[in-house]
Write an enzyme that holds these catalytic residues in place. Structure first.
Site, PDB file in Angstrom:
ATOM      1  N   SER A  35     -11.012  -3.980   3.226  1.00  0.00           N
ATOM      2  CA  SER A  35     -10.058  -3.539   2.420  1.00  0.00           C
ATOM      3  C   SER A  35      -9.180  -3.649   3.943  1.00  0.00           C
ATOM      4  O   SER A  35      -8.163  -4.036   3.967  1.00  0.00           O
ATOM      5  CB  SER A  35     -10.503  -2.135   2.212  1.00  0.00           C
ATOM      6  OG  SER A  35      -9.020  -2.122   1.395  1.00  0.00           O
TER       7      SER A  35
ATOM      8  N   SER B  67      -5.041  -0.650  -2.633  1.00  0.00           N
ATOM      9  CA  SER B  67      -6.024   0.552  -2.080  1.00  0.00           C
ATOM     10  C   SER B  67      -6.754   0.434  -1.384  1.00  0.00           C
ATOM     11  O   SER B  67      -7.694   0.123  -1.254  1.00  0.00           O
ATOM     12  CB  SER B  67      -6.047   1.881  -3.338  1.00  0.00           C
ATOM     13  OG  SER B  67      -6.115   2.728  -2.565  1.00  0.00           O
ATOM     14  N   GLU B  68      -6.696   1.254  -0.186  1.00  0.00           N
ATOM     15  CA  GLU B  68      -7.903   1.166   1.325  1.00  0.00           C
ATOM     16  C   GLU B  68      -9.140   1.678   0.558  1.00  0.00           C
ATOM     17  O   GLU B  68     -10.586   0.818   1.552  1.00  0.00           O
ATOM     18  CB  GLU B  68      -7.350   2.080   2.465  1.00  0.00           C
ATOM     19  CG  GLU B  68      -7.157   3.776   1.988  1.00  0.00           C
ATOM     20  CD  GLU B  68      -5.694   4.052   1.727  1.00  0.00           C
ATOM     21  OE1 GLU B  68      -5.147   3.353   1.278  1.00  0.00           O
ATOM     22  OE2 GLU B  68      -4.539   4.842   2.624  1.00  0.00           O
ATOM     23  N   ASN B  69      -9.575   2.207  -0.545  1.00  0.00           N
ATOM     24  CA  ASN B  69     -10.499   2.244  -1.067  1.00  0.00           C
ATOM     25  C   ASN B  69     -11.288   1.279  -2.031  1.00  0.00           C
ATOM     26  O   ASN B  69     -12.490   1.272  -2.073  1.00  0.00           O
ATOM     27  CB  ASN B  69     -11.389   3.774  -1.637  1.00  0.00           C
ATOM     28  CG  ASN B  69      -9.880   3.259  -2.742  1.00  0.00           C
ATOM     29  OD1 ASN B  69      -8.757   3.237  -3.186  1.00  0.00           O
ATOM     30  ND2 ASN B  69     -10.947   4.019  -4.464  1.00  0.00           N
TER      31      ASN B  69
ATOM     32  N   ASN C 187       1.011  -1.830  -0.020  1.00  0.00           N
ATOM     33  CA  ASN C 187       0.340  -0.343   0.303  1.00  0.00           C
ATOM     34  C   ASN C 187       0.795   1.359  -0.198  1.00  0.00           C
ATOM     35  O   ASN C 187       1.634   1.264   0.906  1.00  0.00           O
ATOM     36  CB  ASN C 187      -1.340  -0.422   1.327  1.00  0.00           C
ATOM     37  CG  ASN C 187      -1.855   0.829   1.423  1.00  0.00           C
ATOM     38  OD1 ASN C 187      -1.315   2.207   0.609  1.00  0.00           O
ATOM     39  ND2 ASN C 187      -3.051   1.062   1.023  1.00  0.00           N
TER      40      ASN C 187
END
Lengths: 230, 210, 210, 230
Positions: C81, C39-41, C16
């Site tokens: 996520s 990606s954290e979304n 990340n």
């Protein structure tokens, strides 16, 4: 490029499991139960296992094969009513059985998969299942502390997979599989169909590849997977 | 009594039918009724059951019956399935019972030393469905009343039952105790009262026959 | 320094890259490297960024850049996520910083009374990625060292940083303190030490230039 | 037949929201933000709202429209860095802001959606965010108690929906939407495409219909949904 090719032989995959390990096994009844991985575990004979599964399957198949082969020390489960062998072994105290309410079992597994330590619930608070559990309060309401339930290995059955470990389940074969796939230290998935990386749409993947460590292709399905005559 | 219980199910409801007798309510339901049947193994919109010949090996309900889909059916994992139950999205559950007590306590998962199938989804269904209905024989195989003053068996959930349908009667669990609403054709109120361990309240307005 | 940090990323890793400078590591990465960017979304397998003309309006990374998919990309919700992050499936995160302390403490979400963007995903990334690398300018805009004895700003996570890449140096956070590993071409060790608030350990084996 | 037709006008759907309600709003940046439902809420003008959202969007769009219209008393959020208006209103103390670590915000919402009361985690334990939180222990490890975060209403953006409320999201527009759709007392979803019941495959549905109370079809997308020029 996105990452490693995780396809592996079933012998190599299952041989990572050691005596005394905790193993979660997907499935609710027949659908989603990884019968082939289980049979390999029977063949290799690891013992003293703690098995986490929704149910104990029916006699002669799935988890029951591990039970009758004497490989299971403890079963964490929500229902064993369809397997008289499991009920008998529990009554004879040759098998330790820990019962969880089904949704609480699912949440304890998910909780581990989410990297959390436990959760607070009123489910089961007036039952025997609350007896040995810690309680705490939120806003004056007494709640049970349910601990996350992890495992050394998860054995998963997928309908489709790619070599990166993206998994798709069909019908009611989903059940505990995506939860367990996230919860264990090592996740091994058997799959009915192996497709190339890129053949699964990003929206339809149920279990993202980063959670999966080994993918075992099933060239042929044994009779265990078929419609149950009863 | 199974037919009688179909009245519980109204258009627009989300309903879970427990394993065994409760599932058989389906056989008496109008196929055009706009109701969404939930099964805890991960379906909303359970369609008609299928014979082994027509079965999809990956599509069962929580009782192991091969079922079908309907337009609008969705599949989900076991965590989402019980989220639906615990979040209060289930309008009604119909459950089986070993015992129901006068205060609405339900026991249906454990007969110590004898038969302990495990709770399955019953604890959450009993605790969290908006309405909990029990469908059971009035007495067990040895002729003992299942409607009891107090449960002697380990509880599934306390004070959860709203109504009971048996082969002998329809009973409402109220704050004052169990009220006899209806009796099966051919039975007298006295016979039902005599067959019941719990004290029954017989309303002045009388008891209907079904 | 961005190019220097690409060495952190090895085949088979799940990585990340934080918003800002860290994301720019991508521009220097071998496109054939078998690495899965998270990606954290809600993406595993972030593909190359796209111009507005080529953008899919529904496909951004957590920094708001329009990105693409790769063969093997998956989308998921925000709970899954961060499950991936907290369950320890992330091999590496590269984060920005307001301050990094000699003990590995990281501050990058709050400058009280001045600028509080909020933590976003940084707390979980910093606490749970198997390896945490910081990519930042050595000093802030006012010339103050970002590598400090102790963080004066509110922490993102305690003792989490393994390595720091700046425009002046590459530094390892060890139990004994911060070790100077490499310095930028044209700088002397003394200049880097002087520009740093934290005490730097200069190994006897010497310091490489990058 | 499976159930009710939940399609509704946007006016009727949003008019159920009352002054002082708590409203969760899906979206991470532009993707998945229900801009049309938000605009209707701006038009109707309900005030004193507590808004739960990942971020505060950018100036002039989404949550910022509610902020500038003075409708929001409190914002529960993980990041406001891209909205200087929100930062200013917080600094001027005309807006109460509660920050959560992003994944903890997601889990608190999911926890409510799962009908649980809270969970236990070590995330944020060494930060200011732990200051006003209760702690407890599991196996000697100190953990924060994070409370479930529910709401009166959830405003959701779907790519596709059927009248029963089965929802499908695309790309990174999924984010908080499926979590919020399960967590609120009343869930209102806007959708870009409305299909007939039966047109979505049971396996591909992201949010099952039973969680959804109202479906609003968007005949036209406003410019808010487009690619952001910056």
């Amino acid at each position: 490029m996105i990452g490693a090719d995780k396809t592996t032989s079933i012998e190599a995959a299952v041989s990572q499991i050691k005596d005394g390990n905790t193993v979660m096994i997907g499935g609710f009844g027949v659908p989603g139960t990884p019968f082939t991985l289980i049979e390999e575990l029977v063949r290799q004979g690891q013992s003293g296992l703690t098995v986490i599964k929704n149910d104990s399957n029916m006699p002669g198949m799935g988890v029951d094969r591990l039970l009758e082969n004497g490989q299971v020390a403890k079963l964490i489960v929500s229902h064993i009513g369809l397997n008289p062998n499991a009920v008998r072994m529990m009554n004879e105290k040759v098998l330790e059985v820990e019962f969880c309410a089904q949704g609480i079992l699912a949440e304890r597994i998910r909780c581990a998969g989410a990297g959390l330590h436990g959760f607070l619930t009123d489910i089961g608070i007036d039952t025997d299942l609350a007896n040995d559990k810690t309680t705490t309060e939120i806003d004056g309401k007494t709640l049970l502390v349910e601990k996350a339930l992890s495992a050394d290995f998860a054995l998963i059955h997928a309908d489709r997979a790619d070599p990166f470990g993206n998994l798709i389940y069909v019908g009611t074969a989903r059940n505990f599989n995506p939860l367990m796939a996230m919860a264990a230290d090592h996740t091994l998935a058997e799959t009915e169909t192996l497709v190339a990386v890129g053949d699964l749409r990003p929206e339809e993947t149920h279990t993202p590849g980063p959670f999966v460590d080994g993918v075992v292709f099933l060239p042929k399905l044994s009779e265990y997977y078929g419609v149950v005559e009863r | 009594m199974i037919k009688r219980a179909t009245d519980e199910i109204r258009p627009g409801m989300i309903v879970n039918l427990g394993i065994g007798l409760p599932t058989r309510v389906l056989d008496h339901l109008d196929a055009n009724l706009a109701v969404c049947l939930h099964s805890e193994n991960g379906i909303a919109g359970v369609g008609p059951s299928l014979s082994n010949n027509d079965a999809d090996r990956n599509l069962i309900d929580a009782g192991g019956t091969y079922v079908s889909t309907l337009p609008g059916t969705s599949f989900f994992d076991s965590a989402v399935s019980f989220s639906l139950v615990r979040r209060g999205r289930l309008d009604l559950t119909v459950l089986g019972a070993f015992q129901v007590a006068a205060n609405g306590d339900l026991a249906n998962w454990k007969i110590p030393e004898l038969f302990t199938p495990g709770p399955g989804g019953a604890i959450e269904l009993a605790q969290k469905a908006r309405r909990v209905v029990v469908l059971t024989t009035h007495q067990d195989k040895r002729g003992r009343s299942k409607i009891v003053k107090e449960c002697s068996l380990p509880l599934t959930a306390a004070g959860c039952v709203d109504r009971i349908y048996t082969d002998m009667a329809v009973l409402d669990v109220t704050k004052k105790g169990i009220v006899l609403r209806e009796i099966a054709e051919g039975l007298s109120v006295d016979e039902v009262v005599a067959a019941t361990d719990a004290t029954l309240i017989v309303p002045d307005t009388g008891v209907v026959t079904f």
